[in-house]
Design an enzyme around this catalytic site. Structure first.
Site, mmCIF file in Angstrom:
data_model
loop_
_atom_site.group_PDB
_atom_site.id
_atom_site.type_symbol
_atom_site.label_atom_id
_atom_site.label_comp_id
_atom_site.label_asym_id
_atom_site.label_seq_id
_atom_site.Cartn_x
_atom_site.Cartn_y
_atom_site.Cartn_z
ATOM 1 C CE LYS A 71 -2.579 0.748 3.664
ATOM 2 N NZ LYS A 71 -2.256 -0.569 4.186
ATOM 3 C CB THR A 73 5.219 0.055 -2.424
ATOM 4 O OG1 THR A 73 6.011 -0.456 -1.351
ATOM 5 C CG2 THR A 73 6.017 0.016 -3.711
ATOM 6 N NE ARG A 94 -0.448 4.596 8.803
ATOM 7 C CZ ARG A 94 -0.710 3.346 9.164
ATOM 8 N NH1 ARG A 94 -1.167 3.086 10.379
ATOM 9 N NH2 ARG A 94 -0.517 2.343 8.326
ATOM 10 C CE LYS A 105 4.506 -2.615 7.614
ATOM 11 N NZ LYS A 105 3.495 -1.592 7.936
ATOM 12 C CB ALA A 273 -5.620 1.009 10.632
ATOM 13 C CG PHE A 301 -4.036 -2.986 9.217
ATOM 14 C CD1 PHE A 301 -2.966 -3.814 8.929
ATOM 15 C CD2 PHE A 301 -4.109 -2.437 10.486
ATOM 16 C CE1 PHE A 301 -1.990 -4.100 9.884
ATOM 17 C CE2 PHE A 301 -3.135 -2.718 11.448
ATOM 18 C CZ PHE A 301 -2.079 -3.547 11.144
ATOM 19 C CG PHE A 381 4.432 -9.455 -5.899
ATOM 20 C CD1 PHE A 381 5.381 -9.674 -4.905
ATOM 21 C CD2 PHE A 381 3.391 -8.575 -5.636
ATOM 22 C CE1 PHE A 381 5.295 -9.032 -3.678
ATOM 23 C CE2 PHE A 381 3.296 -7.926 -4.418
ATOM 24 C CZ PHE A 381 4.248 -8.158 -3.430
ATOM 25 C CD1 TRP A 409 9.055 -3.160 -4.165
ATOM 26 C CD2 TRP A 409 9.571 -4.490 -5.890
ATOM 27 N NE1 TRP A 409 10.067 -4.004 -3.748
ATOM 28 C CE2 TRP A 409 10.407 -4.831 -4.783
ATOM 29 C CE3 TRP A 409 9.710 -5.202 -7.091
ATOM 30 C CZ2 TRP A 409 11.359 -5.846 -4.861
ATOM 31 C CZ3 TRP A 409 10.664 -6.213 -7.154
ATOM 32 C CH2 TRP A 409 11.470 -6.525 -6.055
#
Length: 556
Positions: A71, A73, A94, A105, A273, A301, A381, A409
């Site tokens: 998200k 990215t 954020r 993470k 969130a 999220f 991906f 990405w």
């Protein structure tokens, strides 16, 4: 391909003074934190209020999985792509918490060739905002126990104190503790606990305040517990709201940085969130909207959590009217929602993908309830097959929803041009008719049930005896008109983490209901949602290192 940190360290950063100048700010408008970070002065924020607002785009996602959705990215890449299309675009996101950064993470500043930089600074201490929030929070904790020790003039009931302590680290050993041990000189023994700093109500307050004085007012309204006659005790009763606000005088100022392609970005605030509203600060979003023609922001999220709270809480308090929404989905995550194990995601599996698309369909349906134009971004991906990509694209087209392939990405802004073009087309040909899911005049239960049935798809809501009593108490105290901030697992649209895809035939169970009177919302808890995570068996911290020249490695 290089790791995220290797890409970030190879980037050519521009001095932050140049980035500020690019958006119309002078050296007098900024406070430098080195060469590549700055805060925007409060006087500048006030001066900009007369400027016209930009278009506002919210980036959200399907229900997250261990496969990752990308998200942030996508948010960063879309901002860069719009600038490649000669649009004046800014990003507002954020700040990362040290807990997840050192935990499971890793870094949280985008990924690949769509990152905000300086990546190491942003992921570590940055400009000290989260530490300031932590010390302001713990000042209030200290004041509570000191007041009780010094005679307890307010008649505070030590068994009904609801204000914990905080630290910005995943430390499960601190969840439940006893303070005041060691004799009367150390205070009155009582049960207490720590939560992670970003779960603090102070974080939520800072991110919802429009200015310094509103920040102080909201802090003064925090309910820290109750006296022995069941009356609420507020920060203002302890008279430390001024000192707490003083500790936050710099933390409230938005932080200016840049992306790998030198797109200006505000990174400010970071509530989770699943337990709070999951959005960056109102001040950062509003400032970006005054300094650009398009502002891209995100919410944490899946859309059932972050997006719903962005629409019903942040937009309500900040008077925001979002113009478009991007819903990020990945083939990998959709296959997991269709029953595929993480180890088998590289294999083409159209049957599982089709089953998992039900999760995407529900989120599309939910965003439609807010009447904001939508585009689905398929975050590509390398293992995605042509047939899998076409299946998702075809399904979106059948649903009458815009869809774009995103390769930000791997390709940076260039990989987001198709998505950027869809956003531009929305601005030119569609109108946002944004509306809230519920009106604040509904009862607490009516609001909980509307979110549970319409957003989660539940058949209804069951309340524990404690939750029933708490709802009645908040009604009697005059808090019934506050919006609802559901505390719920992020791993399912339902309140049951094991239910993947689009859960059906379930009821939401509300175990307790708490009050965030300063932030301005009611928090129903729907299960064991932890406010203090623990480190995994092999935390990311074990991969992080630094050499004799101060160069950091292994951050992500």
């Amino acid at each position: 391909m290089k790791s995220d940190i290797e890409i970030a360290q190879a980037a050519e950063l521009k001095p932050i003074k140049e980035i500020a100048k690019k958006i119309g700010l002078s050296n007098q408008d900024i406070e430098l934190y080195g060469d590549y970070k700055a805060k925007i002065k409060l006087d500048t924020y006030k001066r900009l209020q007369k400027e016209k607002d930009s278009k506002l785009v919210l980036v959200t996602a399907i229900t997250p999985t261990p496969a990752g959705e990308g998200k942030t990215t996508t948010t960063v890449g879309l901002g860069m792509a719009l600038n490649q299309r000669d649009k004046n675009c800014m990003i507002a996101i954020r700040e990362p918490s040290l807990g997840p950064t050192m935990g499971i993470k890793g870094g949280a500043a985008g990924g690949g060739y769509s990152q905000v930089i300086p990546m190491e600074d942003i992921n570590l201490h940055f400009t000290g905002d989260i530490h300031a929030i932590g010390i302001a929070h713990n000042l209030l904790s200290a004041a509570i126990d000191n007041h009780i020790k010094q005679g307890n003039e307010l008649n505070i009931d030590p068994t009904r104190i609801t204000w914990p302590r905080v630290v910005d680290m995943n430390d499960r050993a601190l969840r439940d503790i006893v303070v005041g041990l060691g004799g009367t000189g150390n205070g009155e023994p009582r049960q207490d606990g720590f939560i992670i700093t970003v779960a603090s109500e102070i974080m939520a307050i800072l991110c919802l305040a429009n200015d310094l004085m509103e920040l102080k007012e909201k802090i003064s309204n925090i309910v820290i517990g109750y006296d022995r006659d069941n009356n609420p005790i507020k920060t203002s009763d302890l008279n430390v709201q001024g000192a707490m606000t003083a500790l936050l005088k710099d933390a409230i100022k938005p932080n200016l940085v840049q992306t790998l392609e030198n797109t200006p970005a505000f990174i400010h605030g970071g509530p989770f969130a699943n337990i709070a509203h999951g959005c960056n600060s109102v001040m950062a979003t509003k400032m970006a909207m005054k300094l650009s023609d398009i502002t891209i922001t995100e919410a944490g999220f899946g859309a059932d959590l972050g997006a719903e709270k962005f629409f019903d809480i942040k937009s309500r308090y900040a008077d925001l009217h979002p113009d478009a929404t991007v819903l990020v989905a990945t083939i990998r995550a959709l296959k997991m929602h269709g029953g595929v194990n993480k180890g088998d995601l590289k294999k083409e599996n159209l049957k599982a993908l089709e089953a998992g698309i039900e999760n995407l369909e529900k989120h599309i349906e939910n965003i439609g309830k807010f009447k904001v134009p939508l585009v689905v971004a398929i975050n590509r991906f390398p293992t995605d097959t042509k047939a899998e990509l076409e299946l998702v694209r075809k399904k979106c087209e059948e649903l009458g929803v815009r869809v774009a392939l995103s390769e930000v990405w791997a390709k940076g802004g260039e990989g987001g041009l198709e998505l950027a073009d869809q956003i531009i087309d929305i601005f030119e040909n569609e109108e946002s008719n944004f509306e809230f899911l519920y009106e604040k005049e509904l009862t607490i239960k009516e609001k909980i049930e509307k979110i549970s049935t319409e957003i989660y798809g539940a058949d209804g809501v069951d309340y524990s005896n404690d939750a029933e009593k708490q709802i009645e108490t908040f009604k009697e105290l005059g808090y019934e008109d506050l919006p609802i901030c559901m505390a719920k697992t992020q791993n399912s649209i339902s309140d049951k983490p094991e239910l993947k895809g689009r859960p059906k035939n379930f009821r939401v169970s509300v175990t307790k209901v708490t009050l965030s009177a300063g932030a301005g919302f009611i928090v129903p808890s729907t299960g064991p949602v932890l406010k203090m995570p623990g480190l995994p068996k092999r935390p990311s911290a074990e991969d992080i290192d630094i050499d004799e020249n101060g160069k950091i490695s292994g951050l992500f």
